[in-house]
Each structure stands twice: as C-alpha cells, then as structure tokens.
Design an enzyme around this catalytic site. Structure first.
Site, PDB file in Angstrom:
ATOM      1  N   GLU A  40       0.869  -1.178   0.000  1.00 55.53           N
ATOM      2  CA  GLU A  40       0.000   0.000   0.000  1.00 55.53           C
ATOM      3  C   GLU A  40       0.905   1.227   0.000  1.00 55.53           C
ATOM      4  OE1 GLU A  40      -2.127   1.157   3.614  1.00 55.53           O
ATOM      5  OE2 GLU A  40      -3.836   1.780   2.399  1.00 55.53           O
ATOM      6  N   ARG A  42       1.297   4.820   0.646  1.00 57.39           N
ATOM      7  CA  ARG A  42       0.574   5.883   1.342  1.00 57.39           C
ATOM      8  C   ARG A  42       1.102   7.231   0.870  1.00 57.39           C
ATOM      9  NH1 ARG A  42      -2.505   4.911   6.053  1.00 57.39           N
ATOM     10  NH2 ARG A  42      -2.572   7.174   6.047  1.00 57.39           N
ATOM     11  N   ARG A  71      -4.556   9.211   2.007  1.00 58.87           N
ATOM     12  CA  ARG A  71      -5.530   9.365   3.090  1.00 58.87           C
ATOM     13  C   ARG A  71      -5.554  10.807   3.629  1.00 58.87           C
ATOM     14  NH1 ARG A  71      -8.308   5.672   2.886  1.00 58.87           N
ATOM     15  NH2 ARG A  71      -7.329   3.894   3.904  1.00 58.87           N
ATOM     16  N   HIS A 130     -13.465   4.051   8.025  1.00 52.53           N
ATOM     17  CA  HIS A 130     -12.664   3.844   9.238  1.00 52.53           C
ATOM     18  C   HIS A 130     -13.391   4.407  10.444  1.00 52.53           C
ATOM     19  CE1 HIS A 130      -9.869   3.707   5.882  1.00 52.53           C
ATOM     20  NE2 HIS A 130      -9.139   2.903   6.615  1.00 52.53           N
ATOM     21  N   LYS A 157     -14.047  -2.038   2.233  1.00 50.11           N
ATOM     22  CA  LYS A 157     -13.094  -2.070   3.360  1.00 50.11           C
ATOM     23  C   LYS A 157     -13.733  -1.395   4.574  1.00 50.11           C
ATOM     24  CE  LYS A 157      -8.760  -0.508   5.280  1.00 50.11           C
ATOM     25  NZ  LYS A 157      -7.628   0.424   5.216  1.00 50.11           N
ATOM     26  N   LYS A 301      -6.905 -17.027  35.837  1.00 47.56           N
ATOM     27  CA  LYS A 301      -7.017 -18.471  36.118  1.00 47.56           C
ATOM     28  C   LYS A 301      -8.209 -18.819  37.005  1.00 47.56           C
ATOM     29  CE  LYS A 301      -2.191 -19.190  35.331  1.00 47.56           C
ATOM     30  NZ  LYS A 301      -0.919 -19.753  35.710  1.00 47.56           N
ATOM     31  N   ASN A 322      -5.552 -23.467  34.163  1.00 54.27           N
ATOM     32  CA  ASN A 322      -4.660 -22.827  33.188  1.00 54.27           C
ATOM     33  C   ASN A 322      -4.826 -23.407  31.786  1.00 54.27           C
ATOM     34  OD1 ASN A 322      -3.107 -25.215  33.162  1.00 54.27           O
ATOM     35  ND2 ASN A 322      -1.180 -24.084  33.054  1.00 54.27           N
ATOM     36  N   ASP A 339       0.078 -26.406  35.347  1.00 51.51           N
ATOM     37  CA  ASP A 339       1.198 -25.702  35.986  1.00 51.51           C
ATOM     38  C   ASP A 339       1.879 -26.607  37.004  1.00 51.51           C
ATOM     39  OD1 ASP A 339       0.947 -23.323  34.681  1.00 51.51           O
ATOM     40  OD2 ASP A 339      -0.337 -22.402  36.194  1.00 51.51           O
ATOM     41  N   ASN A 395       3.559 -14.375  51.221  1.00 49.54           N
ATOM     42  CA  ASN A 395       2.801 -13.555  50.264  1.00 49.54           C
ATOM     43  C   ASN A 395       2.638 -12.137  50.772  1.00 49.54           C
ATOM     44  OD1 ASN A 395       1.355 -13.438  47.771  1.00 49.54           O
ATOM     45  ND2 ASN A 395      -0.546 -13.254  48.953  1.00 49.54           N
ATOM     46  N   ALA A 460       8.991 -18.505  38.509  1.00 47.78           N
ATOM     47  CA  ALA A 460       7.942 -18.720  37.487  1.00 47.78           C
ATOM     48  C   ALA A 460       8.004 -17.653  36.398  1.00 47.78           C
ATOM     49  CB  ALA A 460       6.565 -18.726  38.148  1.00 47.78           C
ATOM     50  N   GLN A 490       4.531 -27.533  31.132  1.00 45.74           N
ATOM     51  CA  GLN A 490       3.067 -27.500  31.202  1.00 45.74           C
ATOM     52  C   GLN A 490       2.457 -27.422  29.802  1.00 45.74           C
ATOM     53  OE1 GLN A 490       0.905 -24.574  30.822  1.00 45.74           O
ATOM     54  NE2 GLN A 490       2.650 -23.421  30.045  1.00 45.74           N
TER      55      GLN A 490
HETATM   56  P1  NAP Z   1      -1.996 -14.295  40.082  1.00 40.17           P
HETATM   57  O1  NAP Z   1      -2.936 -15.420  40.263  1.00 40.17           O
HETATM   58  O2  NAP Z   1      -2.553 -12.960  39.729  1.00 40.17           O
HETATM   59  O3  NAP Z   1      -1.160 -14.125  41.444  1.00 40.17           O
HETATM   60  C1  NAP Z   1      -0.248 -13.107  41.610  1.00 40.17           C
HETATM   61  C2  NAP Z   1       0.531 -13.288  42.909  1.00 40.17           C
HETATM   62  O4  NAP Z   1       1.610 -12.363  42.877  1.00 40.17           O
HETATM   63  C3  NAP Z   1      -0.271 -12.990  44.178  1.00 40.17           C
HETATM   64  O5  NAP Z   1       0.199 -13.808  45.227  1.00 40.17           O
HETATM   65  C4  NAP Z   1       0.090 -11.523  44.455  1.00 40.17           C
HETATM   66  O6  NAP Z   1       0.036 -11.192  45.827  1.00 40.17           O
HETATM   67  C5  NAP Z   1       1.526 -11.485  44.007  1.00 40.17           C
HETATM   68  N1  NAP Z   1       1.969 -10.163  43.573  1.00 40.17           N
HETATM   69  C6  NAP Z   1       1.567  -9.499  42.472  1.00 40.17           C
HETATM   70  N2  NAP Z   1       2.214  -8.327  42.390  1.00 40.17           N
HETATM   71  C7  NAP Z   1       3.057  -8.281  43.452  1.00 40.17           C
HETATM   72  C8  NAP Z   1       3.989  -7.320  43.922  1.00 40.17           C
HETATM   73  N3  NAP Z   1       4.188  -6.178  43.251  1.00 40.17           N
HETATM   74  N4  NAP Z   1       4.673  -7.594  45.043  1.00 40.17           N
HETATM   75  C9  NAP Z   1       4.485  -8.741  45.722  1.00 40.17           C
HETATM   76  N5  NAP Z   1       3.611  -9.678  45.339  1.00 40.17           N
HETATM   77  C10 NAP Z   1       2.899  -9.449  44.223  1.00 40.17           C
HETATM   78  O7  NAP Z   1      -0.887 -14.653  38.980  1.00 40.17           O
HETATM   79  P2  NAP Z   1      -0.319 -16.087  38.512  1.00 40.17           P
HETATM   80  O8  NAP Z   1      -1.117 -16.582  37.380  1.00 40.17           O
HETATM   81  O9  NAP Z   1      -0.129 -16.930  39.688  1.00 40.17           O
HETATM   82  O10 NAP Z   1       1.085 -15.664  37.859  1.00 40.17           O
HETATM   83  C11 NAP Z   1       2.126 -15.125  38.648  1.00 40.17           C
HETATM   84  C12 NAP Z   1       3.435 -15.089  37.863  1.00 40.17           C
HETATM   85  O11 NAP Z   1       3.816 -16.391  37.486  1.00 40.17           O
HETATM   86  C13 NAP Z   1       3.387 -14.287  36.545  1.00 40.17           C
HETATM   87  O12 NAP Z   1       4.579 -13.575  36.416  1.00 40.17           O
HETATM   88  C14 NAP Z   1       3.263 -15.339  35.480  1.00 40.17           C
HETATM   89  O13 NAP Z   1       3.815 -14.918  34.235  1.00 40.17           O
HETATM   90  C15 NAP Z   1       4.091 -16.449  36.089  1.00 40.17           C
HETATM   91  N6  NAP Z   1       3.710 -17.770  35.581  1.00 40.17           N
HETATM   92  C16 NAP Z   1       4.628 -18.475  34.901  1.00 40.17           C
HETATM   93  C17 NAP Z   1       4.331 -19.719  34.425  1.00 40.17           C
HETATM   94  C18 NAP Z   1       5.368 -20.489  33.698  1.00 40.17           C
HETATM   95  O14 NAP Z   1       5.017 -21.424  32.996  1.00 40.17           O
HETATM   96  N7  NAP Z   1       6.615 -20.156  33.855  1.00 40.17           N
HETATM   97  C19 NAP Z   1       3.052 -20.265  34.628  1.00 40.17           C
HETATM   98  C20 NAP Z   1       2.127 -19.522  35.351  1.00 40.17           C
HETATM   99  C21 NAP Z   1       2.462 -18.271  35.816  1.00 40.17           C
HETATM  100  P3  NAP Z   1      -1.316 -10.671  46.563  1.00 40.17           P
HETATM  101  O15 NAP Z   1      -2.041 -11.899  47.030  1.00 40.17           O
HETATM  102  O16 NAP Z   1      -0.810  -9.840  47.654  1.00 40.17           O
HETATM  103  O17 NAP Z   1      -2.082  -9.892  45.516  1.00 40.17           O
END
Ligand code: NAP
Length: 516
Positions: A40, A42, A71, A130, A157, A301, A322, A339, A395, A460, A490
């Site tokens: 395209e 432009r 445009r 648009h 479009k 989740k 998940n 997970d 936590n 994680a 996972q």
């Molecule tokens: P979630 O259910 O939203 O839980 C978030 C957790 O993190 C809660 O315990 C929360 O505490 C805490 N949190 C968030 N912000 C925070 C901060 N600024 N300081 C301290 N604690 C904090 O999320 P999730 O699905 O469990 O995922 C959490 C992380 O794991 C993400 O980064 C995600 O990408 C990663 N993950 C990775 C995989 C992998 O395959 N590697 C799989 C799953 C998840 P509160 O209870 O105080 O809110």
C-alpha cells in the site's frame, strides 16, 4: 508439511509510509523479499509529492502490485491539502495501472461520478470506512457494507476499533457472510485476532508491517509474525483456533511454541494471543466449535475455573485453571491445571541434577517456600505438598497466604518476614509472583543475603529468562530453574489436551529457546 501449501486467498499487504519515492521503492522490495502479496503506497506520507512525476515512477517500478492510498486527515491520514488535487492523483494512479486505489466512503460517490464509468479494468476500487472509536453492531456494519457496495466499489473495506476482543467477532461474522470481496479489520491491541483470523473467515486482505511498530493503523502485526509465527498461509476455513487468554498477553511465548508444533505435525490449528478483559464474555462470544482450546494466564485463572463446566480434580484442588478445552462430544468447557506438573517436574529434575527419578521425590521432607498465593502459587504449593515437602507460603497479602496454607496444610508468612525466615539450610524457593517480570526487571522478592539458605531457586517469571532473583541465586551458589522450564513442561500437557496427540517435545523446547 510442504512449505507451499496455502489454505486461503487472503492477501498480505505491507503499508509503506516513507517520505520519498526512492525509499518507498526500497521498502516495496523488502516487502517482496519478506513474502508480501502487495504494497500500500501511502501517498499522504510523501514530502514534496508531485503526482505527475512521482506516481509513474512508483507504480511502474514497484516490484509488487500496488494499492494507492492518499488518506486525508479527516479519515485519519496525513494529507490536509486541496481535495480536488487528492482525487485527481487517485485518478492518475488508476490511469497508470495501479492495481487498487482506496477511496473513502465519504467521497466515493463524487469520485465515481468524476470518472464517469471510465475505470481501467486493471484497477479495483476499494471503498473504505474507518471508525477510530468503536465497532458498531452487526446490523450497523451490515448497513455500512450495503452503502459501500452501492457506491460501485469493487472491494469493501471496513476498519473499526476494538474496545474489547469480543468486538472482533462481529467483523469476523460479517466477513463470513459477505457476498462481495471485503476487507474487515479491527484496529487496536484488542483487535489483533481480526488481522490473523480474517484468513479463516474469508477476508480479502490483511496488513503486515516491515518493522514492529511501523504501523499505518493501530495493532498491525509484522509480516514476519503473520507468516512465520502465525503460519498465515496455512489458516483455512476449517482451521481450529487456540490461544492464550491473559491481560497483558503480548509478552507470552506460547504462540512461539504451539504454532511451529502444529505446523511440523500437519495439525490444522492456529494459536493466537488473546487480550481478554472478561473471560465469561470472551467464552460466550467465541462459542463456535472451531474455537477449541485456551491456555490461561495472569489474571484469569480463577475466572477460567468459574467458567469451566467440568473441572479436573487437580485444578479443583488448586482452585485455578490454566487450560480450557471445548469437548468435541458435547461442546462443554473442561478446565485443567498443568502448571502443577510442569513446575514440580522441573524442580525435581533440578535437584536430581537431571538424573533419573528416584522412587521417593527429592522434595520429600524439604522446606519448600512458595512466594505468592495466586494461580501459580497454588499449583506449586499443592504440587510440593503432594511430593511430601514442608510447604511455607510467603505472600504480600498475608491473608491470602493463610488461606492457601490452611488448604494445603502448611505455614504462612508475610513477604516482609521472608528475608529472615531460615528454619533450616538447603531449602527450596519458588517465586510465583510477577515480581521481576519485564519491565520491572530490577525487582526481586527476597534479598540476596537470604538466598544462602536455599539449595534451589525456581522463578515462574520467564520474561526475562534470567531474572534478578535467579541471577542472585546463581551467584549465591543455588541450583536455578528457569520459568521457561515450567512453561515448556506445562505446554506439553496442554498440547496433548488440545490436539489428542503427543507433544513434539524437542521441537517445542527448541522453538521456545529460539524465541527467548
Ligand atoms: P496471580 O494469580 O494474579 O497471582 C499473583 C501473585 O503475585 C499474588 O500472590 C500476588 O500477591 C503477588 N503479587 C503481584 N504483584 C506483586 C507485587 N508487586 N509484590 C508482591 N507480590 C505481588 O498470577 P499467577 O497466574 O499466579 O502468575 C504469577 C506469575 O507467574 C506471573 O509472572 C506469570 O507470568 C508467572 N507464571 C509463569 C508460568 C510459567 O510457565 N513459567 C506459569 C504460570 C504463571 P497478593 O495476594 O498480595 O495480591
């Protein structure tokens, strides 16, 4: 599978917005090299544009078919000069053999009057509309299509704006039922799937940029992503749709794992990022059997659990889903949690130094500190407990830690207590919060001095791969396990659930490594 299989006739157009004719032609060459079908041009981005001279050079020398667009600012473009000059440039582009010219609906009638039925057969006129605010109802979009058709357009479009990912469904529905060639795209981050799935629903054309962010409208993917990441040419009417539901979701590496695997084994599926605000609304809107399965990530989740019509016992115990799969037998949504297996296996392997698994888990009897009590935290806590570990939940919100620890049978501490928590040496630490995730890469949930009490640290977070936590753990002599290990482990379980086929593990592992 053969590289040249193509399941759709949707064209990929690269928008070119350079300010000189020479630069535009260079970009057209790049677009061809990258596999585009057309470009395209432009015109509204050109500085010192001289239609009499520049158009001929552009159209005659472009190595790809051309769509000429000029445009005006009143339709979101750059041109704010004389309207009659603008239209005369478009007429000239037709005379010079442009393959397509784009005329805005607001002036289409006058434009057709001005050519008096003398349209070169080579040129197709796209009449465009648009909407930079929203996506109207299906009925309103249908009316718009009729109005555009009535002008004499060869191609319709319609570009609208996504406030929610469910807005894309209306445009995709209009594509499916259109009797005329139609380009239907939804702009913005939440509109991405319209730009990919238009190939499934019969869209005439989609846009792909040469560089990330070098967009002519919000939300355009790169042509490389369309072709290499989403296997655009392989998407057809029967292609099954999968994706990752999250918010944010742009950082997810999952599409990089599933799409190459689908392609390698010849599975007719596409896996896309799904920026979802409301899981129930999303699932209700995309309820056709072709929308088969989803990975679910932060923060959805628990919502996914609530939306599951059948829940796997492990997911129920963890209280987080998940993976959601629409069962082919009755269309019901089944929820799973992979997970747990993914993370625990990776940690066990780390403790065994990759050796074969002993009859008793190396986690048995160890203090296993889970930082976080969300979806991933629950999975890790449940998994560690099942392996006989002494589970401690640390936590930010103590109440959430206490809730979880009482369910799995463990101890709860607040995040502020973590640095001084050292009942024994050789403990295991698993960060399951998003602390340290890009862009906040300088954050870490525990001080470096406290890491000496741990034998193994798992994070994680997988963007970046080496988080500050893992770097400091490594420097402190701990075994480290990357979040990518959990992700890939996972994903194997989800892949099998999605396709009914065993996961091509090596291929997925390599694809993930390539993308990080
Ligand atoms: P979630 O259910 O939203 O839980 C978030 C957790 O993190 C809660 O315990 C929360 O505490 C805490 N949190 C968030 N912000 C925070 C901060 N600024 N300081 C301290 N604690 C904090 O999320 P999730 O699905 O469990 O995922 C959490 C992380 O794991 C993400 O980064 C995600 O990408 C990663 N993950 C990775 C995989 C992998 O395959 N590697 C799989 C799953 C998840 P509160 O209870 O105080 O809110």
């Amino acid at each position: 599978m053969g590289e040249n299989i193509r399941r759709n006739s949707t064209l990929i157009c690269v928008p070119i917005m350079d300010d000189t004719v020479d630069q535009m032609l260079i970009q057209a060459k790049k677009a061809k090299e990258q596999g585009a079908d057309l470009v395209e041009l432009r015109l509204d981005f050109l500085k010192n544009f001289n239609p009499n001279y520049d158009l001929e050079i552009l159209i005659k020398n472009s190595c790809l078919p051309t769509l000429v667009t000029f445009r005006p600012t009143w339709e979101g473009g750059q041109y704010d000069g004389d309207e009659s000059k603008r239209r005369s440039a478009l007429r000239k582009a037709m005379e010079l053999g442009a393959d397509y010219v784009d005329v805005e609906l607001k002036v289409a009638e006058e434009f057709f009057d001005s050519i008096g039925g003398k349209k070169p057969t080579k040129t197709a006129i796209i009449v465009s509309s648009h909407n930079y605010q929203s996506t109207p109802s299906v009925e309103e979009i249908g009316d718009l299509v009729s109005r555009i058709q009535a002008t004499g357009a060869d191609i319709v479009k319609i570009a609208t704006t996504a406030r929610d990912i469910t807005d894309c469904a209306r445009i995709l529905q209009v594509l499916t039922h259109s009797q005329v060639p139609i380009i239907g795209l939804v702009m913005g981050e939440r509109g991405l799937i319209s730009r990919i799935l238009c190939a499934k629903f019969g869209g005439y054309l989609t846009f792909g940029t040469l560089e990330k962010g070098a967009v002519s409208a919000p939300g355009q993917p790169t042509i490389r992503d369309l072709l290499d990441l989403y296997n655009f040419r392989l998407i057809g009417p029967d292609t099954k749709v999968f994706g990752i539901i999250g918010n944010p979701v742009g950082h997810s590496k999952s599409p990089h794992m599933y799409n190459p695997a689908f392609k390698a084994v010849g599975f007719n599926g596409i896996y896309v990022p799904l920026l979802v605000d409301s899981v129930p609304n999303f699932l209700k809107t995309y309820s056709s059997p072709d929308f088969v399965g989803y990975s679910v990530t932060i923060p959805h989740k628990m919502a996914a659990l609530e939306c599951s019509e059948e829940v796997d016992p492990i997911a129920k115990a963890i209280e987080a889903v998940n993976c959601l799969v629409r069962k082919p037998s009755d269309g019901k949504l089944a929820g799973y949690n992979f997970d747990y297996v993914g993370a625990i296996e990776a940690i066990e392997e780390g403790l065994q130094d990759g050796g074969s698994s002993a009859p008793v888990s190396p986690l048995a009897g160890k203090v296993f500190v889970v930082v976080g009590a969300g979806g991933a935290g629950k999975a890790l806590a449940y998994g560690a407990k099942a392996k006989g570990a002494k589970v401690v939940i640390a936590n930010r919100t103590l109440e959430n830690a206490a809730n979880l620890s009482s369910k799995v049978g463990g101890k709860a501490i607040s995040l502020t207590e973590l640095d001084d928590f050292a009942p024994e040496e050789g403990m295991i630490l698993a960060n399951t919060t998003s602390v340290g995730m890009k862009p906040n890469t300088n954050e870490t949930p525990i001080s470096k001095r406290a890491l000496k009490n741990y034998a193994l640290v798992f994070d994680a977070v997988y963007v970046p791969k080496l988080t500050r936590l893992l770097k400091e753990a490594q420097e402190s002599g701990c075994i480290i396990i990357y979040g990518t290990e959990m992700l890939v482990n996972q994903a194997f379980g989800q892949y099998q659930q999605f396709t009914g086929l065993p996961a091509p593990k090596e291929l997925m592992r390599e694809a993930l490594a390539k993308s990080t």
